[in-house]
Design an enzyme around this catalytic site. Structure first.
Site, mmCIF file in Angstrom:
data_model
loop_
_atom_site.group_PDB
_atom_site.id
_atom_site.type_symbol
_atom_site.label_atom_id
_atom_site.label_comp_id
_atom_site.label_asym_id
_atom_site.label_seq_id
_atom_site.Cartn_x
_atom_site.Cartn_y
_atom_site.Cartn_z
ATOM 1 N N HIS A 170 0.833 -1.201 -0.035
ATOM 2 C CA HIS A 170 -0.017 -0.034 -0.124
ATOM 3 C C HIS A 170 0.855 1.510 -0.059
ATOM 4 O O HIS A 170 1.989 1.175 0.745
ATOM 5 C CB HIS A 170 -0.809 0.171 1.152
ATOM 6 C CG HIS A 170 -2.219 -0.920 1.105
ATOM 7 N ND1 HIS A 170 -2.982 -0.609 0.054
ATOM 8 C CD2 HIS A 170 -2.649 -1.917 1.827
ATOM 9 C CE1 HIS A 170 -3.934 -1.669 0.129
ATOM 10 N NE2 HIS A 170 -3.615 -2.149 1.214
ATOM 11 N N CYS A 226 0.382 2.713 -4.764
ATOM 12 C CA CYS A 226 -0.381 3.934 -5.216
ATOM 13 C C CYS A 226 0.337 5.286 -4.707
ATOM 14 O O CYS A 226 1.115 5.295 -3.800
ATOM 15 C CB CYS A 226 -1.769 4.018 -4.360
ATOM 16 S SG CYS A 226 -2.906 2.625 -4.805
#
Length: 377
Positions: A170, A226
């Site tokens: 993440h 991301c």
């Protein structure tokens, strides 16, 4: 998707840590406030910090002094030696049994390790793997272990060394308040324990593995997360359109703070732009879940038998991701090499995500001709 957007805990706001060198392996350690000793997570040596209020004892007289054995650093056990000509930190985090769970990140880590060993001749002993599957507690991708691994990566590096940092997990972003970000946001990586210990901010990553690089050392960062476009805070971003034309954008802070190296070379290839998300998907491999960026990166290298340039590599990755949205994941077959031999060994699973909307990015400490410079690790 690998995006987490919520206000970070106060501990994730970066402040330069107070560092001391381990008395055993010389790794920089972050000293807790008020502590007088600290144990190294890598070699287990205990480093004692002198209290300045305490005067040192008088030296013993020659007649009463007894010979002392020389200090022998604690062994590093199975950790890679920190002075190889090529070395890498590979971090894949699945966040198992949490609402943030990802399917493909550990697969990414295994595939990247295979690529480095078989394509770029990295020694297995020079690669430090951090995943939840590791049995060594110091190789679990916690915030502290990730910090230690990044310090290890650059420790003692000298001219001719090639360093690689690969991360799949993440990523997020948070408001920047010191004015050194063009878009007003700091980019972050999310360790396994980020909800309690906080995220690792791009300022810290830059200070740890970019700015110390001496002349002749080469660092490549491959970040599949991301909001990762400028997660190394490098001064220049290669802005490329779909036709392959590009310009280098200047991302140097207005404050004049230098975010480049101490003479070395730092290049980052990331999964998407700062305002985009990266996919965790089986749409590309058709076999198992992977990070879209990691899959396309490995495939582009394997399909280029005669080597490739940075520009060709970036174009190939972007084309594969765009095609995944138009033909249901085309580009996953026929790659051969690592793509088929590694992924076919992994367990199948995960869910496909069509219509990928991410554009891999290239940043560097200095602009260069992306179609003339050969890519090599």
């Amino acid at each position: 998707m690998k995006s987490i957007m919520f206000p970070p805990p106060p501990s994730s706001i970066y402040a330069p840590p107070m560092l001391v060198n381990c008395s055993g392996c010389r790794t920089p350690l972050q000293l807790p406030s008020g502590a007088r000793s600290i144990r190294c997570a890598l070699c287990q040596a205990v480093t004692h910090i002198a209290d300045p209020r305490t005067a040192p004892p008088p030296p013993p007289s020659p007649s009463s002094a007894s010979p002392q054995p020389p200090h022998i650093p604690a062994p590093l056990g199975q950790l890679p030696h920190p002075h190889g000509r090529k070395r890498a930190v590979i971090c894949g985090i699945s966040y198992r049994f949490s609402r943030h769970e990802l399917k493909g990140c550990i697969n990414d880590a295994k595939c990247m390790r295979h690529l480095l060993i078989n394509k770029f001749k990295f020694s297995p002993d020079s690669i430090l793997m951090l995943t939840e599957e590791e049995t060594d507690p110091y190789r679990i991708p916690s915030k502290q272990n990730m910090r230690m691994a990044l310090y290890w990566l650059v420790q003692g590096c000298t001219a001719g060394d090639s360093l690689v940092f690969h991360y799949s997990g993440h990523g997020s972003r948070q408001r920047n308040y010191n004015g050194d970000e063009v878009d007003g946001y700091d980019e972050t990586l999310c360790p396994l324990d980020f909800e309690t210990q906080g995220m690792i901010v791009d300022d810290e990553i830059n200070a740890t593995i970019v700015r110390p690089l001496p002349h002749g050392v080469k660092l490549h960062s491959i970040i599949d997360a991301c909001h990762s476009g400028t997660v190394l805070d490098l001064p220049f971003l290669c802005r490329m359109n779909r036709a392959g034309q590009y310009v280098w954008e200047d991302h140097r802070p207005r404050s004049g703070l230098w975010k480049g190296t101490a003479g070395g070379e730092a290049i980052s290839i990331s999964g998407c732009d700062d305002d985009q998300t990266s996919a965790d998907t089986s749409a590309l491999s058709k076999i198992t879940s992977t990070g879209a960026m990691t899959f396309c990166f490995i495939q582009a290298i394997e399909r280029s038998a005669q080597g490739t340039t940075y520009g060709s590599l970036l174009n190939s990755m972007r084309t594969t991701i765009r095609n995944a949205g138009s033909d249901g994941g085309g580009g996953g077959g026929g790659g051969g090499g690592v793509v088929t031999t590694v992924l076919s060994m992994l367990l199948t699973g995960g869910s496909g995500i069509g219509g990928l909307r991410q554009e891999p990015q290239l940043t560097a400490c200095q602009p260069f001709d992306v179609y003339a410079k050969p890519f090599t690790l």
